[in-house]
Design a protein around this motif. Sequence first.
Motif, PDB file in Angstrom:
ATOM      1  N   THR A 203       0.839  -1.208   0.000  1.00  0.00           N
ATOM      2  CA  THR A 203       0.000   0.000   0.000  1.00  0.00           C
ATOM      3  C   THR A 203       0.870   1.252   0.000  1.00  0.00           C
ATOM      4  O   THR A 203       0.467   2.294  -0.495  1.00  0.00           O
ATOM      5  CB  THR A 203      -0.925   0.005   1.220  1.00  0.00           C
ATOM      6  N   LYS A 204       2.080   1.139   0.563  1.00  0.00           N
ATOM      7  CA  LYS A 204       3.061   2.221   0.526  1.00  0.00           C
ATOM      8  C   LYS A 204       4.316   1.677  -0.136  1.00  0.00           C
ATOM      9  O   LYS A 204       4.758   0.571   0.171  1.00  0.00           O
ATOM     10  CB  LYS A 204       3.375   2.727   1.937  1.00  0.00           C
ATOM     11  N   THR A 205       4.889   2.452  -1.037  1.00  0.00           N
ATOM     12  CA  THR A 205       6.068   1.996  -1.766  1.00  0.00           C
ATOM     13  C   THR A 205       7.244   1.810  -0.806  1.00  0.00           C
ATOM     14  O   THR A 205       7.591   2.730  -0.064  1.00  0.00           O
ATOM     15  CB  THR A 205       6.463   3.011  -2.855  1.00  0.00           C
ATOM     16  N   PRO A 206       7.856   0.623  -0.793  1.00  0.00           N
ATOM     17  CA  PRO A 206       9.023   0.397   0.067  1.00  0.00           C
ATOM     18  C   PRO A 206      10.172   1.344  -0.272  1.00  0.00           C
ATOM     19  O   PRO A 206      10.321   1.787  -1.415  1.00  0.00           O
ATOM     20  CB  PRO A 206       9.400  -1.060  -0.230  1.00  0.00           C
ATOM     21  N   ILE A 207      10.990   1.635   0.726  1.00  0.00           N
ATOM     22  CA  ILE A 207      12.157   2.504   0.551  1.00  0.00           C
ATOM     23  C   ILE A 207      13.396   1.622   0.462  1.00  0.00           C
ATOM     24  O   ILE A 207      13.709   0.872   1.387  1.00  0.00           O
ATOM     25  CB  ILE A 207      12.283   3.505   1.711  1.00  0.00           C
ATOM     26  N   ILE A 208      14.099   1.710  -0.666  1.00  0.00           N
ATOM     27  CA  ILE A 208      15.282   0.887  -0.912  1.00  0.00           C
ATOM     28  C   ILE A 208      16.500   1.795  -0.986  1.00  0.00           C
ATOM     29  O   ILE A 208      16.510   2.773  -1.737  1.00  0.00           O
ATOM     30  CB  ILE A 208      15.131   0.084  -2.220  1.00  0.00           C
ATOM     31  N   LYS A 209      17.544   1.465  -0.196  1.00  0.00           N
ATOM     32  CA  LYS A 209      18.767   2.267  -0.186  1.00  0.00           C
ATOM     33  C   LYS A 209      19.983   1.356  -0.289  1.00  0.00           C
ATOM     34  O   LYS A 209      20.083   0.371   0.442  1.00  0.00           O
ATOM     35  CB  LYS A 209      18.856   3.093   1.104  1.00  0.00           C
ATOM     36  N   PRO A 210      20.925   1.673  -1.197  1.00  0.00           N
ATOM     37  CA  PRO A 210      22.183   0.924  -1.241  1.00  0.00           C
ATOM     38  C   PRO A 210      23.069   1.308  -0.056  1.00  0.00           C
ATOM     39  O   PRO A 210      23.094   2.476   0.353  1.00  0.00           O
ATOM     40  CB  PRO A 210      22.802   1.347  -2.573  1.00  0.00           C
TER      41      PRO A 210
ATOM     42  N   ILE B 127      15.990  -2.288   2.971  1.00  0.00           N
ATOM     43  CA  ILE B 127      14.648  -2.135   2.399  1.00  0.00           C
ATOM     44  C   ILE B 127      13.654  -2.014   3.544  1.00  0.00           C
ATOM     45  O   ILE B 127      13.581  -2.873   4.426  1.00  0.00           O
ATOM     46  CB  ILE B 127      14.292  -3.315   1.461  1.00  0.00           C
ATOM     47  N   ALA B 128      12.922  -0.910   3.547  1.00  0.00           N
ATOM     48  CA  ALA B 128      11.942  -0.623   4.601  1.00  0.00           C
ATOM     49  C   ALA B 128      10.541  -0.701   4.003  1.00  0.00           C
ATOM     50  O   ALA B 128      10.254  -0.042   3.004  1.00  0.00           O
ATOM     51  CB  ALA B 128      12.193   0.761   5.206  1.00  0.00           C
ATOM     52  N   TYR B 129       9.679  -1.503   4.608  1.00  0.00           N
ATOM     53  CA  TYR B 129       8.333  -1.724   4.079  1.00  0.00           C
ATOM     54  C   TYR B 129       7.345  -1.900   5.226  1.00  0.00           C
ATOM     55  O   TYR B 129       7.723  -2.202   6.362  1.00  0.00           O
ATOM     56  CB  TYR B 129       8.311  -2.945   3.161  1.00  0.00           C
ATOM     57  N   GLU B 130       6.082  -1.684   4.917  1.00  0.00           N
ATOM     58  CA  GLU B 130       5.033  -1.725   5.928  1.00  0.00           C
ATOM     59  C   GLU B 130       4.560  -3.149   6.180  1.00  0.00           C
ATOM     60  O   GLU B 130       4.305  -3.917   5.241  1.00  0.00           O
ATOM     61  CB  GLU B 130       3.841  -0.863   5.499  1.00  0.00           C
ATOM     62  N   MET B 131       4.454  -3.520   7.457  1.00  0.00           N
ATOM     63  CA  MET B 131       3.898  -4.813   7.867  1.00  0.00           C
ATOM     64  C   MET B 131       2.834  -4.569   8.935  1.00  0.00           C
ATOM     65  O   MET B 131       2.636  -3.444   9.391  1.00  0.00           O
ATOM     66  CB  MET B 131       5.001  -5.728   8.403  1.00  0.00           C
ATOM     67  N   LYS B 132       2.144  -5.655   9.327  1.00  0.00           N
ATOM     68  CA  LYS B 132       1.151  -5.570  10.391  1.00  0.00           C
ATOM     69  C   LYS B 132       1.415  -6.662  11.420  1.00  0.00           C
ATOM     70  O   LYS B 132       1.781  -7.781  11.063  1.00  0.00           O
ATOM     71  CB  LYS B 132      -0.266  -5.710   9.822  1.00  0.00           C
ATOM     72  N   ASP B 133       1.222  -6.300  12.705  1.00  0.00           N
ATOM     73  CA  ASP B 133       1.424  -7.287  13.760  1.00  0.00           C
ATOM     74  C   ASP B 133       0.154  -8.072  14.005  1.00  0.00           C
ATOM     75  O   ASP B 133      -0.830  -7.941  13.259  1.00  0.00           O
ATOM     76  CB  ASP B 133       1.926  -6.607  15.043  1.00  0.00           C
ATOM     77  N   SER B 134       0.142  -8.910  15.045  1.00  0.00           N
ATOM     78  CA  SER B 134      -1.001  -9.787  15.324  1.00  0.00           C
ATOM     79  C   SER B 134      -2.276  -9.022  15.647  1.00  0.00           C
ATOM     80  O   SER B 134      -3.382  -9.538  15.496  1.00  0.00           O
ATOM     81  CB  SER B 134      -0.664 -10.734  16.481  1.00  0.00           C
TER      82      SER B 134
ATOM     83  N   SER C 188      -0.100  -1.420  11.997  1.00  0.00           N
ATOM     84  CA  SER C 188       0.973  -1.263  11.008  1.00  0.00           C
ATOM     85  C   SER C 188       2.268  -0.821  11.670  1.00  0.00           C
ATOM     86  O   SER C 188       2.266  -0.041  12.624  1.00  0.00           O
ATOM     87  CB  SER C 188       0.569  -0.231   9.946  1.00  0.00           C
ATOM     88  N   PHE C 189       3.372  -1.325  11.154  1.00  0.00           N
ATOM     89  CA  PHE C 189       4.687  -0.879  11.578  1.00  0.00           C
ATOM     90  C   PHE C 189       5.647  -1.027  10.393  1.00  0.00           C
ATOM     91  O   PHE C 189       5.346  -1.700   9.410  1.00  0.00           O
ATOM     92  CB  PHE C 189       5.199  -1.663  12.790  1.00  0.00           C
ATOM     93  N   ILE C 190       6.799  -0.368  10.474  1.00  0.00           N
ATOM     94  CA  ILE C 190       7.789  -0.412   9.401  1.00  0.00           C
ATOM     95  C   ILE C 190       8.861  -1.447   9.734  1.00  0.00           C
ATOM     96  O   ILE C 190       9.521  -1.362  10.775  1.00  0.00           O
ATOM     97  CB  ILE C 190       8.429   0.967   9.169  1.00  0.00           C
TER      98      ILE C 190
END
Length: 355
Positions: A53-60, A99-106, A110-112
């Motif tokens: 739902t939110k574009t992940p942030i990718i950094k080298p 790589i930072a992306y949105e997840m959900k706990d139990s 939402s958290f990153i």
Amino acid sequence: ANDSIVQKTKKTIYLPDSLLLFAFKETVFNQKFIKAERKEPYKISFYFNAPNTKTPIIKPLNIEPNRTDFIQSNLLADTLCYWLSDSLNWQKDSLTFSIAYEMKDSSNTSFIQTDTIIATIKAPTKKSKNQKKQALDNVQFKTNIKGKLDNYKPLLFDFNVPVLEADSQKIHLQYQKDSIWEELSVKTEKQDSFGFCYGIHYKWNPELNYKITIDSAAFKSRYGISVTKTTTTFSVKADDEYARLIVSLLNYDSLAVIQLLDNKDAVLQQQKALQEGTEFDYLNPGDYYLRLFIDGNNNGIWDAGKYSKKEQAEQVYYFNTKLNLRANWDVEQEWNFKSIPWTQQKPKSLIKKRK
């Protein structure tokens, strides 16, 4: 007297039997990062199990990013590709990314989540080394010429790598007149923001044959400066080779969306229903089916229900008859999508048989 055995069977009947239950598979976004893949030295692909739902942030992390590096995402954002432009960077065997992306706990909060990924490229075999060298030395492309070009479409070039620029002077489009090839003025236009697709828009004449010649320096990519010189002869379809379908809803609903289907229940076209009739133009002759859903939230897609919120899936209806469309024919089809019970709407030829 002969003995006789009476066998009684019991059958459970549930009442009332007039209820109709609709099943749906709820869309669950339990996001997970699956893997990173580096098949080409300059391209790293990141795969997720569900849309973001939110574009992940990718950094080298172990290289200095170049300002011309970019991230390409597919429509659902469940696959992202990081494209490198500096040869000093993509020639490294191992690259490290965060790589930072949105997840959900139990509790569905939402958290990153941030992961550190090491993308390595396997030592190339002789065959793969030659393939990679060819990919870097030559820009590979495909066109949408398949026998005949659709007369309402531009001529498209789809590339395997981003193309920086196109030189129209090195692309020669000609038409045949009295066995002589006459030159046409050509202008190529970028069709996407990254340069994976270029097109030539032209008002095609179905009565003519065309020839296009791509010189070796016509397209310049980030990783190579040439394409293989190619010449292709083609013609275009005439209007009378297509069919046209107009669907008129007798019980019009402003939230209705009509879908045109093939014989495998796959969507070919989709349009919001219009009160004066919904038109599907430039159809190839053949068999088609119709489906309709009520787009309650007006987002243009069919939404499944949510059990936790006691929300039903958006209502779906089928036109119960196959439509056979012929070339140079306009078919006007009226449809009352509630005239037949739901259980009898879907055409038998679209119902999958259980193995």
